[in-house]
Design a protein around this motif. Sequence first.
Motif: not given
Length: 166
Positions: A22-29, A122-128, A133-138
Amino acid sequence: MAKKVAVIMGSDSDFPVVKAAVEKLKSFGVPYEVRVMSAHRTPDAAAEFSKNAAANGFGVIIAAAGMAAHLGGVLAAHTTLPVIGIPIKSAALDGMDALLATVQMPPGVPVATVGINAAANAGVLAVQMLALSDEKLAKALADMKQDMAEGVAKKDAALQEQVNSL
């Protein structure tokens, strides 16, 4: 609208481990929802959630469970979204039971599985996955990798100073 990540755990006692995802997801918005559902105690609710996850704006599901750890498989069976399993360490078998139950899925029902208690990955993999399909996340992921590389280079330089002063 940005896709959300569902973070589902078999028990609220898993949250101290799952919190890192959850903290990883939050850190990436990345927007997320955190829920407790059980593959064995609330199988209908888990199946219903998974069947409707894509329509409800989710792009990835993270499933954390210990012991028999069938949650990831139950969720994966009812969706075409990627499911990431977090095997939770248990007292009896140190998480090997959860690891094997999560990673050993039948053909056509994959659960991408991170290490035992490796919720941050798991959080990082979800962001990846969302970043495909999201250049900002990339870009944010590329920045994270660069920061990690710079951190290692600084540690190496400090170590070289210590070694050279011997």
